[in-house]
Design an enzyme around this catalytic site. Structure first.
Site, PDB file in Angstrom:
ATOM      1  N   HIS A 100       2.959  -1.072  15.024  1.00  0.00           N
ATOM      2  CA  HIS A 100       1.657  -1.698  14.762  1.00  0.00           C
ATOM      3  C   HIS A 100       1.424  -2.957  15.605  1.00  0.00           C
ATOM      4  O   HIS A 100       0.364  -3.130  16.197  1.00  0.00           O
ATOM      5  CB  HIS A 100       1.536  -2.068  13.285  1.00  0.00           C
ATOM      6  CG  HIS A 100       1.927  -0.959  12.357  1.00  0.00           C
ATOM      7  ND1 HIS A 100       1.592   0.351  12.597  1.00  0.00           N
ATOM      8  CD2 HIS A 100       2.614  -0.950  11.174  1.00  0.00           C
ATOM      9  CE1 HIS A 100       2.060   1.101  11.616  1.00  0.00           C
ATOM     10  NE2 HIS A 100       2.688   0.349  10.743  1.00  0.00           N
TER      11      HIS A 100
ATOM     12  N   LYS B 286      -1.298 -11.609   1.927  1.00  0.00           N
ATOM     13  CA  LYS B 286      -1.419 -10.475   2.852  1.00  0.00           C
ATOM     14  C   LYS B 286      -2.474 -10.847   3.878  1.00  0.00           C
ATOM     15  O   LYS B 286      -3.615 -11.159   3.527  1.00  0.00           O
ATOM     16  CB  LYS B 286      -1.841  -9.209   2.100  1.00  0.00           C
ATOM     17  CG  LYS B 286      -2.044  -8.028   3.030  1.00  0.00           C
ATOM     18  CD  LYS B 286      -1.964  -6.710   2.298  1.00  0.00           C
ATOM     19  CE  LYS B 286      -2.207  -5.518   3.222  1.00  0.00           C
ATOM     20  NZ  LYS B 286      -1.058  -5.185   4.057  1.00  0.00           N
TER      21      LYS B 286
ATOM     22  N   ARG C 191      10.059  22.684   0.234  1.00  0.00           N
ATOM     23  CA  ARG C 191      11.238  23.454  -0.191  1.00  0.00           C
ATOM     24  C   ARG C 191      11.141  23.857  -1.651  1.00  0.00           C
ATOM     25  O   ARG C 191      11.831  24.754  -2.094  1.00  0.00           O
ATOM     26  CB  ARG C 191      12.495  22.616   0.044  1.00  0.00           C
ATOM     27  CG  ARG C 191      12.787  22.444   1.507  1.00  0.00           C
ATOM     28  CD  ARG C 191      13.910  21.483   1.746  1.00  0.00           C
ATOM     29  NE  ARG C 191      13.516  20.107   1.496  1.00  0.00           N
ATOM     30  CZ  ARG C 191      14.139  19.048   2.002  1.00  0.00           C
ATOM     31  NH1 ARG C 191      15.197  19.216   2.769  1.00  0.00           N
ATOM     32  NH2 ARG C 191      13.727  17.826   1.758  1.00  0.00           N
TER      33      ARG C 191
ATOM     34  N   HIS D 245      -1.180   4.211  11.787  1.00  0.00           N
ATOM     35  CA  HIS D 245      -2.381   4.040  10.958  1.00  0.00           C
ATOM     36  C   HIS D 245      -3.140   2.749  11.288  1.00  0.00           C
ATOM     37  O   HIS D 245      -4.301   2.612  10.981  1.00  0.00           O
ATOM     38  CB  HIS D 245      -2.060   4.159   9.467  1.00  0.00           C
ATOM     39  CG  HIS D 245      -1.421   2.943   8.871  1.00  0.00           C
ATOM     40  ND1 HIS D 245      -0.100   2.642   9.047  1.00  0.00           N
ATOM     41  CD2 HIS D 245      -1.918   1.942   8.105  1.00  0.00           C
ATOM     42  CE1 HIS D 245       0.190   1.528   8.405  1.00  0.00           C
ATOM     43  NE2 HIS D 245      -0.901   1.068   7.826  1.00  0.00           N
TER      44      HIS D 245
HETATM   45  C1  BG6 Z   1       3.936   0.704   7.417  1.00  0.00           C
HETATM   46  C2  BG6 Z   1       5.263   0.067   7.160  1.00  0.00           C
HETATM   47  O1  BG6 Z   1       3.924   1.353   8.660  1.00  0.00           O
HETATM   48  O2  BG6 Z   1       2.914  -0.292   7.400  1.00  0.00           O
HETATM   49  C3  BG6 Z   1       5.255  -0.657   5.839  1.00  0.00           C
HETATM   50  O3  BG6 Z   1       6.278   1.070   7.152  1.00  0.00           O
HETATM   51  C4  BG6 Z   1       4.122  -1.643   5.789  1.00  0.00           C
HETATM   52  O4  BG6 Z   1       6.489  -1.319   5.612  1.00  0.00           O
HETATM   53  C5  BG6 Z   1       2.814  -0.980   6.161  1.00  0.00           C
HETATM   54  O5  BG6 Z   1       4.050  -2.155   4.469  1.00  0.00           O
HETATM   55  C6  BG6 Z   1       1.714  -1.998   6.308  1.00  0.00           C
HETATM   56  O6  BG6 Z   1       0.486  -1.348   6.427  1.00  0.00           O
HETATM   57  P1  BG6 Z   1      -0.864  -2.067   5.994  1.00  0.00           P
HETATM   58  O7  BG6 Z   1      -1.929  -1.119   6.386  1.00  0.00           O
HETATM   59  O8  BG6 Z   1      -0.775  -2.318   4.523  1.00  0.00           O
HETATM   60  O9  BG6 Z   1      -0.890  -3.360   6.776  1.00  0.00           O
END
Ligand code: BG6
Length: 515
Positions: free
Chosen positions: A263, A368, A64, A201
């Protein structure tokens, strides 16, 4: 191919140069946004450097914001320089293929002008009418743009095999079953199902793609991959980050919509599916759909027995104090949105009857870690009971997805020495020691979409089945009288709520803070 003790793994996708790509024009809606700057444009440039693009292609940014082509090029240059992982030495040639078109998303007239602009570009650069539309926009704009693409004729494909039109959309694909169906109805008003690519993803992560190869390219795992030999499966996606600047979205979503509905369900499907006839989009999707169809209805009336919800409070991350979820900017001070979930589910089919699958995900956890842990049954009888009194630990196979891309198998072996003693040992395959194409997840989904391959995307039937499973759970939690009491506050930087540790432990997982 042997390579210093490791097997050389395929990259998961056809390597960029192996299949010739059609020329195309990629139109990115939301071109002045964060996603384009941080992910999309760096991915496109890197693909280009890796020879992952055809000779002829054009990228048209749309948003936009009124912008000149020069300003857009400058913004994209800065975005790639800051967020990309590649040298800028071929930027000038890449940038010569970038254009910009400002428009209002709700104005069909603007889309007709866009169609004309695309036709001109197409003729000038001989793109054979191939169009890919990437919607990097907030969810409410998706149906509006899709409808206007339809209304302006841009979603139409020609008959001769060239002149394809594809739509790439990101989650959220709805908020519950009803809205997911409605969104789909709207998308299907302009595009056919096979033109729609719903991105997840996780499906493009190397080690996620490896799950199918691991299971079906080896003869030794499949015979024991069932309820006779497997006690429990735990799928974990633990994160250290909080919600960053996404309070508006996250307050509405919470962890179940944000991570489970997409996921974690994909990881579940890949771990549990029957062997597809071919490693191809339709066949793999069909098998995933069967898994989703086998989801045992969740005991919503007794949900606390099978679901633990939590929310991070203030705590310490790497020794630094961090605020709790309710103190994050944009979050209501009395918010009941869960940032952690541990959900135990069962699949009603012959292979998995009675085997618990525990799905765990949370933000602001100690580390993580994304992994799938398969715990096998214990040995039926120990001939070592006279010398080793404790029960022997069961074998455990871990498919590590991130940050460690490893496969480990834990088993018992004799401890060297004169006394008969056992020890748990671990066999490790480190994925990074193999030599795969170093493409990141966005690069791979773009490439797959350009190839017209649906392997890395959600299909609507699977999506609806997952929503049909999750929607009653969401409803039960969100309307529960004890909602506040049942939401367990855990300190940031910890392993999540205590109760989740118990739920996980019953299923043979590893606690988040268990290093
Ligand atoms: C996203 C979520 O789809 O995936 C996020 O919206 C999350 O909240 C992320 O942090 C995690 O992705 P990855 O690849 O870092 O595990």
């Amino acid at each position: 191919m042997e390579k210093s003790g490791n097997i050389q793994m395929p990259s998961g996708l056809t390597p960029p140069l192996d299949r010739e790509l059609d020329p195309f024009i990629l139109t990115v809606f939301g071109a002045s946004g964060d996603l384009t700057a941080k992910k999309l444009m760096p991915a496109l440039y890197h693909l280009y450097l890796q020879e992952g693009m055809p000779k002829d292609f054009i990228i048209l940014g749309c948003s936009r914001t009124p912008l000149s082509r020069e300003s857009f090029l400058y913004q994209m240059h800065e975005a790639v320089r800051l967020h990309g992982r590649a040298d800028m030495y071929r930027w000038t040639d890449f940038a010569s293929r970038l254009y910009y078109f400002g428009l209002h998303y709700d104005d069909l007239g603007n889309f007709r002008d866009l169609a004309q602009f695309l036709r001109d570009l197409d003729q000038r650069h001989r793109m054979q009418g191939n169009r890919l539309f990437y919607l990097a926009v907030p969810a409410p704009l998706v149906p509006v743009i899709a409808a206007n693409l339809g209304g302006s004729g841009l979603s139409r494909e020609f008959e001769e095999g060239t002149g394809w039109a594809r739509l790439l959309v990101e989650k959220p694909f709805g908020h519950d079953l009803e809205s997911a169906r409605e969104l789909n109805r709207l998308l299907l008003g302009s595009f056919k199902e096979n033109q729609i690519f719903r991105l997840d993803h996780y499906l493009a992560k190397e080690t996620v793609q490896n799950i199918l190869m691991f299971r079906f390219a080896n003869a030794i795992f499949e015979p024991i991959w069932n309820r006779q030999y497997i006690e429990a499966v735990t799928i974990t996606a633990a994160e250290t980050i909080g919600i960053e600047k996404r309070a508006g979205y996250y307050e509405q979503a919470g962890v179940l919509r944000d991570m489970f509905q997409n996921h974690l369900m994909q990881l579940l499907a890949l771990s549990a599916l029957e062997p597809p006839a071919l490693f191809q989009g339709t066949q793999v999707q069909d098998e995933k759909t069967k898994v989703f169809r086998s989801l045992q209805p969740f005991p919503v009336d007794e949900w606390p027995g099978s679901l633990v919800l939590g929310q991070y409070g203030p705590g310490l991350m790497d020794g630094e104090p961090v605020r709790g979820y309710r103190e994050e900017p944009g979050v209501a001070p009395d918010s009941l949105t869960p940032t952690f979930g541990a959900l135990r589910i069962f699949l009603d089919n012959w292979r998995w009857q009675g085997v618990p699958f525990t799905l765990v995900s949370g933000k602001r956890l100690a580390e993580k870690r994304t992994e799938i842990v398969v715990r096998f049954k214990s040995i039926p009888y120990s001939m070592f009971r006279e010398v080793i009194r404790e029960p022997l630990p069961a074998n455990r196979l871990t498919l590590g997805i991130q940050p460690e891309e490893i496969v480990t198998l834990q088993f018992q072996a004799k401890k060297p020495g004169p006394v008969p003693e056992l020890q748990s040992v671990t066999m490790v395959f480190d994925y990074r020691a193999g030599s795969g194409a170093p493409l990141d997840a966005y690069e791979k989904v773009l490439l797959a979409c350009l190839q017209g391959d649906h392997l890395l995307f959600w299909r609507q039937d699977g999506l609806e089945l997952c929503w049909a499973f999750l929607t009653p759970i969401l409803k039960a939690c969100e309307t529960c009288t004890f909602r506040s009491e049942r939401l367990q506050i855990y300190p940031a930087g910890s392993g999540g709520p205590e109760a989740a540790g118990r739920l996980g432990a019953e299923s043979g997982g590893r606690r988040i803070d268990d290093r």
